[in-house]
Design a protein around this motif. Structure first.
Motif, PDB file in Angstrom:
ATOM      1  N   GLY A  66       0.886  -0.978   0.014  1.00  0.00           N
ATOM      2  CA  GLY A  66       0.260  -0.132   0.058  1.00  0.00           C
ATOM      3  C   GLY A  66       1.270   1.137   0.133  1.00  0.00           C
ATOM      4  N   ARG A  67       2.461   1.034   0.900  1.00  0.00           N
ATOM      5  CA  ARG A  67       2.677   1.830   0.894  1.00  0.00           C
ATOM      6  C   ARG A  67       3.458   2.448  -0.975  1.00  0.00           C
ATOM      7  NH1 ARG A  67       5.440   6.276   0.512  1.00  0.00           N
ATOM      8  NH2 ARG A  67       6.460   7.102   2.743  1.00  0.00           N
ATOM      9  N   PHE A  68       4.150   1.256  -0.570  1.00  0.00           N
ATOM     10  CA  PHE A  68       5.366   1.311  -1.515  1.00  0.00           C
ATOM     11  C   PHE A  68       4.856  -0.006  -3.248  1.00  0.00           C
ATOM     12  CE2 PHE A  68       7.313   1.439   1.817  1.00  0.00           C
ATOM     13  CZ  PHE A  68       8.139   2.485   2.211  1.00  0.00           C
ATOM     14  N   PRO A  69       3.839   0.105  -3.755  1.00  0.00           N
ATOM     15  CA  PRO A  69       3.279  -0.991  -4.705  1.00  0.00           C
ATOM     16  C   PRO A  69       3.972  -0.924  -5.676  1.00  0.00           C
ATOM     17  CG  PRO A  69       2.855   1.938  -5.321  1.00  0.00           C
ATOM     18  CD  PRO A  69       3.531   1.475  -3.739  1.00  0.00           C
ATOM     19  N   GLY A  70       4.155  -1.886  -6.869  1.00  0.00           N
ATOM     20  CA  GLY A  70       5.244  -1.880  -7.573  1.00  0.00           C
ATOM     21  C   GLY A  70       6.638  -3.395  -6.811  1.00  0.00           C
ATOM     22  N   LEU A  71       6.253  -3.822  -5.528  1.00  0.00           N
ATOM     23  CA  LEU A  71       8.124  -4.201  -5.275  1.00  0.00           C
ATOM     24  C   LEU A  71       7.685  -5.811  -5.336  1.00  0.00           C
ATOM     25  CD1 LEU A  71       8.046  -3.133  -1.328  1.00  0.00           C
ATOM     26  CD2 LEU A  71       9.740  -2.553  -3.653  1.00  0.00           C
ATOM     27  N   SER A  72       9.148  -6.788  -5.763  1.00  0.00           N
ATOM     28  CA  SER A  72       8.832  -7.778  -5.469  1.00  0.00           C
ATOM     29  C   SER A  72       8.741  -8.478  -4.179  1.00  0.00           C
ATOM     30  CB  SER A  72       9.852  -8.646  -6.269  1.00  0.00           C
ATOM     31  OG  SER A  72      11.189  -8.352  -4.983  1.00  0.00           O
ATOM     32  N   ALA A  73       7.976  -9.950  -4.524  1.00  0.00           N
ATOM     33  CA  ALA A  73       8.086 -10.896  -3.146  1.00  0.00           C
ATOM     34  C   ALA A  73       9.354 -10.513  -2.013  1.00  0.00           C
ATOM     35  CB  ALA A  73       7.617 -12.196  -3.102  1.00  0.00           C
ATOM     36  N   ALA A  74      10.817 -10.555  -2.447  1.00  0.00           N
ATOM     37  CA  ALA A  74      11.950 -10.393  -1.977  1.00  0.00           C
ATOM     38  C   ALA A  74      11.947  -8.953  -1.460  1.00  0.00           C
ATOM     39  CB  ALA A  74      12.988 -10.906  -2.965  1.00  0.00           C
ATOM     40  N   ILE A 113       6.407  -8.486 -10.344  1.00  0.00           N
ATOM     41  CA  ILE A 113       6.251  -7.572  -9.365  1.00  0.00           C
ATOM     42  C   ILE A 113       4.959  -7.462  -8.381  1.00  0.00           C
ATOM     43  CG2 ILE A 113       5.382  -5.190  -9.697  1.00  0.00           C
ATOM     44  CD1 ILE A 113       8.940  -5.401 -10.359  1.00  0.00           C
ATOM     45  N   LEU A 114       4.465  -7.115  -7.730  1.00  0.00           N
ATOM     46  CA  LEU A 114       3.377  -7.431  -6.791  1.00  0.00           C
ATOM     47  C   LEU A 114       2.551  -5.497  -6.490  1.00  0.00           C
ATOM     48  CD1 LEU A 114       4.442  -9.929  -3.631  1.00  0.00           C
ATOM     49  CD2 LEU A 114       2.871 -10.278  -5.737  1.00  0.00           C
ATOM     50  N   GLU A 115       1.088  -5.693  -6.558  1.00  0.00           N
ATOM     51  CA  GLU A 115       0.193  -5.135  -6.328  1.00  0.00           C
ATOM     52  C   GLU A 115      -0.934  -5.065  -5.727  1.00  0.00           C
ATOM     53  OE1 GLU A 115       1.369  -1.520  -8.301  1.00  0.00           O
ATOM     54  OE2 GLU A 115       2.441  -1.877  -8.825  1.00  0.00           O
ATOM     55  N   LEU A 116      -1.188  -4.222  -5.111  1.00  0.00           N
ATOM     56  CA  LEU A 116      -2.462  -4.380  -4.506  1.00  0.00           C
ATOM     57  C   LEU A 116      -4.202  -4.320  -5.784  1.00  0.00           C
ATOM     58  CD1 LEU A 116      -2.351  -1.830  -0.998  1.00  0.00           C
ATOM     59  CD2 LEU A 116      -2.313  -4.670  -1.252  1.00  0.00           C
ATOM     60  N   SER A 117      -4.523  -5.400  -5.375  1.00  0.00           N
ATOM     61  CA  SER A 117      -6.124  -5.569  -6.516  1.00  0.00           C
ATOM     62  C   SER A 117      -7.026  -4.519  -5.712  1.00  0.00           C
ATOM     63  CB  SER A 117      -6.347  -7.007  -6.553  1.00  0.00           C
ATOM     64  OG  SER A 117      -6.544  -6.828  -5.200  1.00  0.00           O
ATOM     65  N   ASP A 118      -7.264  -4.305  -6.633  1.00  0.00           N
ATOM     66  CA  ASP A 118      -8.716  -3.095  -6.307  1.00  0.00           C
ATOM     67  C   ASP A 118      -9.452  -4.242  -5.180  1.00  0.00           C
ATOM     68  OD1 ASP A 118      -8.325  -2.140  -8.334  1.00  0.00           O
ATOM     69  OD2 ASP A 118     -10.401  -3.019  -9.236  1.00  0.00           O
ATOM     70  N   ALA A 119      -9.263  -5.472  -4.574  1.00  0.00           N
ATOM     71  CA  ALA A 119     -10.075  -5.109  -3.356  1.00  0.00           C
ATOM     72  C   ALA A 119      -8.591  -5.529  -2.383  1.00  0.00           C
ATOM     73  CB  ALA A 119     -10.439  -7.134  -3.098  1.00  0.00           C
ATOM     74  N   GLY A 120      -7.976  -5.403  -2.471  1.00  0.00           N
ATOM     75  CA  GLY A 120      -6.822  -5.492  -1.552  1.00  0.00           C
ATOM     76  C   GLY A 120      -6.838  -4.099  -1.324  1.00  0.00           C
ATOM     77  N   ARG A 121      -7.046  -3.110  -2.363  1.00  0.00           N
ATOM     78  CA  ARG A 121      -6.177  -1.581  -1.763  1.00  0.00           C
ATOM     79  C   ARG A 121      -7.822  -1.661  -1.302  1.00  0.00           C
ATOM     80  NH1 ARG A 121      -4.908  -0.929  -7.156  1.00  0.00           N
ATOM     81  NH2 ARG A 121      -6.866  -1.433  -7.947  1.00  0.00           N
ATOM     82  N   GLU A 122      -9.105  -1.306  -0.905  1.00  0.00           N
ATOM     83  CA  GLU A 122     -10.314  -1.520  -0.215  1.00  0.00           C
ATOM     84  C   GLU A 122      -9.735  -2.306   0.978  1.00  0.00           C
ATOM     85  OE1 GLU A 122     -13.659  -0.396   1.404  1.00  0.00           O
ATOM     86  OE2 GLU A 122     -13.101  -0.338  -0.622  1.00  0.00           O
TER      87      GLU A 122
END
Length: 163
Positions: A66-74, A113-122
């Motif tokens: 939520g604070r740093f979108p676009g990170l890998s799992a690592a 690369i991981l991002e929150l989905s719409d449900a994740g952002r909610e």
């Protein structure tokens, strides 16, 4: 015969009658930090687990992304100081629940690369204010000056470990 520990001493060091070092566990800063962290994490896990079905690791991943979108799992593991295997398992659960999206990195197909989905952002938008309220409650016994000083101390200690 052991001397009673000085309860005002800042560390867990004490000396017994023979002059040998004694670890006063209740005043040992790493132990105190660990206990506090465990209690706080457990309270948060119970609150978020009941309401959102999130484990501590899952919430931390959502908070980081939520604070740093676009990170890998690592990258999430590194930023949160969590175990890579625990992050990987939690990411899999969050992907399965539809709270995250994963895309392959353009330059390196092995890196996602991981991002929150719409449900994740909610979920993030609902949990973030609760987390901030919990922090206010946690720090309520401290004066404003103590809160600022405490934050600075945590920053200085964290710098030692690259946090």
């Amino acid at each position: 015969m052991s001397q009673p520990p000085d309860r005002n001493a800042p560390t867990g060091s004490a000396v017994d009658a023979a002059g040998d070092a004694v670890l006063d566990l209740e005043r040992f800063v790493p132990y105190q930090l660990s206990l506090l962290s465990n209690v706080v994490s457990q309270e948060i896990a119970e609150a978020y687990g009941e309401r959102f079905g999130l484990a501590v690791t899952e919430w931390r991943i959502i908070a980081v992304l939520g604070r740093f979108p676009g990170l890998s799992a690592a990258g999430v593991a590194e930023r949160s100081a969590m175990d890579k295997v625990a992050v990987s398992r939690a990411v899999a659960r969050l992907l399965e629940r539809g709270l995250l999206h994963r895309e392959m990195h353009d330059d390196d197909r092995r890196r996602s690369i991981l991002e929150l989905s719409d449900a994740g952002r909610e979920v993030y938008s609902q949990v973030a204010p609760l987390a901030l309220a919990y922090e206010r409650e946690l720090l309520a016994p401290l004066s404003e000056d103590e809160r600022v000083q405490f934050s600075r101390m945590l920053d200085r200690l964290g710098e030692r470990y690259g946090l």
